[in-house]
Design a protein around this motif. Sequence first.
Motif, PDB file in Angstrom:
ATOM      1  N   GLU A  31       0.804  -1.216   0.000  1.00 50.02           N
ATOM      2  CA  GLU A  31       0.000   0.000   0.000  1.00 50.02           C
ATOM      3  C   GLU A  31       0.839   1.269   0.000  1.00 50.02           C
ATOM      4  N   SER A  32       2.069   1.192   0.471  1.00 52.35           N
ATOM      5  CA  SER A  32       2.923   2.375   0.527  1.00 52.35           C
ATOM      6  C   SER A  32       4.009   2.389  -0.536  1.00 52.35           C
ATOM      7  N   GLU A  33       4.197   1.255  -1.237  1.00 54.54           N
ATOM      8  CA  GLU A  33       5.279   1.116  -2.216  1.00 54.54           C
ATOM      9  C   GLU A  33       6.637   1.346  -1.557  1.00 54.54           C
ATOM     10  N   LEU A  34       6.798   0.775  -0.366  1.00 48.87           N
ATOM     11  CA  LEU A  34       8.054   0.853   0.365  1.00 48.87           C
ATOM     12  C   LEU A  34       8.459  -0.546   0.828  1.00 48.87           C
ATOM     13  N   TYR A  35       9.761  -0.820   0.809  1.00 52.84           N
ATOM     14  CA  TYR A  35      10.233  -2.029   1.468  1.00 52.84           C
ATOM     15  C   TYR A  35      10.028  -1.860   2.978  1.00 52.84           C
ATOM     16  N   VAL A  36       9.699  -2.931   3.676  1.00 51.98           N
ATOM     17  CA  VAL A  36       9.437  -2.859   5.110  1.00 51.98           C
ATOM     18  C   VAL A  36      10.356  -3.839   5.836  1.00 51.98           C
ATOM     19  N   GLY A  37      11.100  -3.311   6.821  1.00 49.72           N
ATOM     20  CA  GLY A  37      11.930  -4.167   7.659  1.00 49.72           C
ATOM     21  C   GLY A  37      11.102  -4.785   8.776  1.00 49.72           C
ATOM     22  N   PHE A  38      11.387  -6.025   9.139  1.00 45.55           N
ATOM     23  CA  PHE A  38      10.649  -6.755  10.178  1.00 45.55           C
ATOM     24  C   PHE A  38      11.640  -7.100  11.274  1.00 45.55           C
ATOM     25  N   LEU A  39      11.513  -6.432  12.429  1.00 44.15           N
ATOM     26  CA  LEU A  39      12.501  -6.581  13.492  1.00 44.15           C
ATOM     27  C   LEU A  39      12.048  -7.604  14.529  1.00 44.15           C
ATOM     28  N   VAL A  40      12.874  -8.616  14.730  1.00 46.11           N
ATOM     29  CA  VAL A  40      12.626  -9.653  15.742  1.00 46.11           C
ATOM     30  C   VAL A  40      13.774  -9.602  16.744  1.00 46.11           C
ATOM     31  N   THR A  41      13.449  -9.440  18.024  1.00 49.07           N
ATOM     32  CA  THR A  41      14.482  -9.359  19.044  1.00 49.07           C
ATOM     33  C   THR A  41      14.920 -10.755  19.483  1.00 49.07           C
ATOM     34  N   THR A  42      16.029 -10.802  20.207  1.00 49.61           N
ATOM     35  CA  THR A  42      16.557 -12.088  20.681  1.00 49.61           C
ATOM     36  C   THR A  42      15.561 -12.788  21.602  1.00 49.61           C
ATOM     37  N   ASN A  43      14.935 -12.022  22.509  1.00 45.34           N
ATOM     38  CA  ASN A  43      13.960 -12.634  23.425  1.00 45.34           C
ATOM     39  C   ASN A  43      12.797 -13.256  22.664  1.00 45.34           C
ATOM     40  N   GLN A  44      12.346 -12.578  21.597  1.00 44.23           N
ATOM     41  CA  GLN A  44      11.250 -13.129  20.803  1.00 44.23           C
ATOM     42  C   GLN A  44      11.694 -14.369  20.043  1.00 44.23           C
ATOM     43  N   ALA A  45      12.891 -14.327  19.490  1.00 46.63           N
ATOM     44  CA  ALA A  45      13.387 -15.458  18.708  1.00 46.63           C
ATOM     45  C   ALA A  45      13.634 -16.683  19.593  1.00 46.63           C
ATOM     46  N   ASP A  46      14.079 -16.461  20.829  1.00 48.61           N
ATOM     47  CA  ASP A  46      14.375 -17.565  21.733  1.00 48.61           C
ATOM     48  C   ASP A  46      13.150 -18.050  22.502  1.00 48.61           C
ATOM     49  N   GLY A  47      12.091 -17.225  22.531  1.00 52.12           N
ATOM     50  CA  GLY A  47      10.922 -17.559  23.331  1.00 52.12           C
ATOM     51  C   GLY A  47       9.889 -18.345  22.551  1.00 52.12           C
ATOM     52  N   GLY A  48       8.686 -18.369  23.090  1.00 52.20           N
ATOM     53  CA  GLY A  48       7.606 -19.105  22.449  1.00 52.20           C
ATOM     54  C   GLY A  48       6.279 -18.672  23.030  1.00 52.20           C
ATOM     55  N   GLY A  49       5.215 -19.243  22.529  1.00 51.72           N
ATOM     56  CA  GLY A  49       3.898 -18.897  23.018  1.00 51.72           C
ATOM     57  C   GLY A  49       2.823 -19.556  22.179  1.00 51.72           C
ATOM     58  N   THR A  50       1.587 -19.397  22.621  1.00 55.75           N
ATOM     59  CA  THR A  50       0.439 -19.963  21.921  1.00 55.75           C
ATOM     60  C   THR A  50      -0.162 -18.923  20.993  1.00 55.75           C
ATOM     61  N   VAL A  51      -0.490 -19.340  19.765  1.00 57.09           N
ATOM     62  CA  VAL A  51      -1.063 -18.411  18.792  1.00 57.09           C
ATOM     63  C   VAL A  51      -2.328 -19.013  18.180  1.00 57.09           C
ATOM     64  N   GLN A  52      -3.202 -18.148  17.724  1.00 57.70           N
ATOM     65  CA  GLN A  52      -4.389 -18.559  16.986  1.00 57.70           C
ATOM     66  C   GLN A  52      -4.045 -18.661  15.506  1.00 57.70           C
ATOM     67  N   LEU A  53      -4.441 -19.741  14.878  1.00 56.26           N
ATOM     68  CA  LEU A  53      -4.133 -19.970  13.476  1.00 56.26           C
ATOM     69  C   LEU A  53      -5.362 -19.743  12.610  1.00 56.26           C
ATOM     70  N   ARG A  54      -5.118 -19.407  11.368  1.00 56.19           N
ATOM     71  CA  ARG A  54      -6.180 -19.317  10.380  1.00 56.19           C
ATOM     72  C   ARG A  54      -6.108 -20.543   9.479  1.00 56.19           C
ATOM     73  N   PRO A  55      -7.198 -20.883   8.783  1.00 56.08           N
ATOM     74  CA  PRO A  55      -7.146 -22.028   7.858  1.00 56.08           C
ATOM     75  C   PRO A  55      -6.080 -21.820   6.785  1.00 56.08           C
ATOM     76  N   ASN A  56      -5.407 -22.882   6.443  1.00 51.61           N
ATOM     77  CA  ASN A  56      -4.418 -22.803   5.373  1.00 51.61           C
ATOM     78  C   ASN A  56      -5.104 -22.524   4.035  1.00 51.61           C
ATOM     79  N   HIS A  57      -4.426 -21.793   3.195  1.00 49.84           N
ATOM     80  CA  HIS A  57      -4.938 -21.584   1.838  1.00 49.84           C
ATOM     81  C   HIS A  57      -3.756 -21.515   0.885  1.00 49.84           C
ATOM     82  N   ASP A  58      -3.938 -22.067  -0.285  1.00 51.59           N
ATOM     83  CA  ASP A  58      -2.864 -22.063  -1.267  1.00 51.59           C
ATOM     84  C   ASP A  58      -2.707 -20.671  -1.865  1.00 51.59           C
ATOM     85  N   PRO A  59      -1.491 -20.255  -2.109  1.00 51.28           N
ATOM     86  CA  PRO A  59      -1.300 -18.974  -2.789  1.00 51.28           C
ATOM     87  C   PRO A  59      -1.865 -19.034  -4.205  1.00 51.28           C
ATOM     88  N   GLU A  60      -2.213 -17.866  -4.718  1.00 44.70           N
ATOM     89  CA  GLU A  60      -2.829 -17.811  -6.051  1.00 44.70           C
ATOM     90  C   GLU A  60      -1.903 -18.403  -7.112  1.00 44.70           C
TER      91      GLU A  60
END
Length: 207
Positions: A31-60
């Motif tokens: 929507e912005s026509e910009l590259y976007v950096g995605f920052l993941v910290t060490t605590n996030q990368a080393d940690g874990g947790g429970t997440v809600q999933l959506r149904p799988n769908h094949d890419p177009e």
Amino acid sequence: LCKHLMMPVLEPSDPQELKDWIDLAFRLSRESELYVGFLVTTNQADGGGTVQLRPNHDPEVNTGRRIEIDTARIDFEKSVLLPPRTWRKEQALPERYARLWASARRHGANRVLPGGEANAEARLGFITSAAAYCYLRHALAELGLDGQFPILKVGVTYPLDPALVMDFAGGLRDVVVVEERRGFLEEQVVAIVTGAQQAGSGGQDGG
């Protein structure tokens, strides 16, 4: 590094956002026509947790549904960032940042959590992002103060949306920036508020 590249940065707070915001990063980028950096910290990368999933769908486009790329239809002005196209793309950065901020608000990446009535006198608010947001909410809950103070939760941590920061800070006496290890948000908030004060639009209490 992303600031040097004028590349927006998206910072998730918890495992759910860590998963969901990969898709959001592509939406913001498109929507912005910009590259976007995605920052993941060490605590996030080393940690874990429970997440809600959506149904799988094949890419177009997939191995069962192939397409042929027509190179004659590629828009080189948008897709090939070599001189002299680079400076023309930089000229449009303010307008593209505006689209980024609008998209971040619309998708809930940048949002304000309102405070309670107990803050009427204190007029205190917090600006935070990423894992520091989780730490702040936990600390406030331990003090019995969760939900009492407005919080600006920032997903797009660079560049900060100046209008959103000023809207949030306008009715507050004090704003506390909570972040990890470095004053990355703080320096942007100070620059935005100082610029508004110098321009004479800092609000009744000076922003």
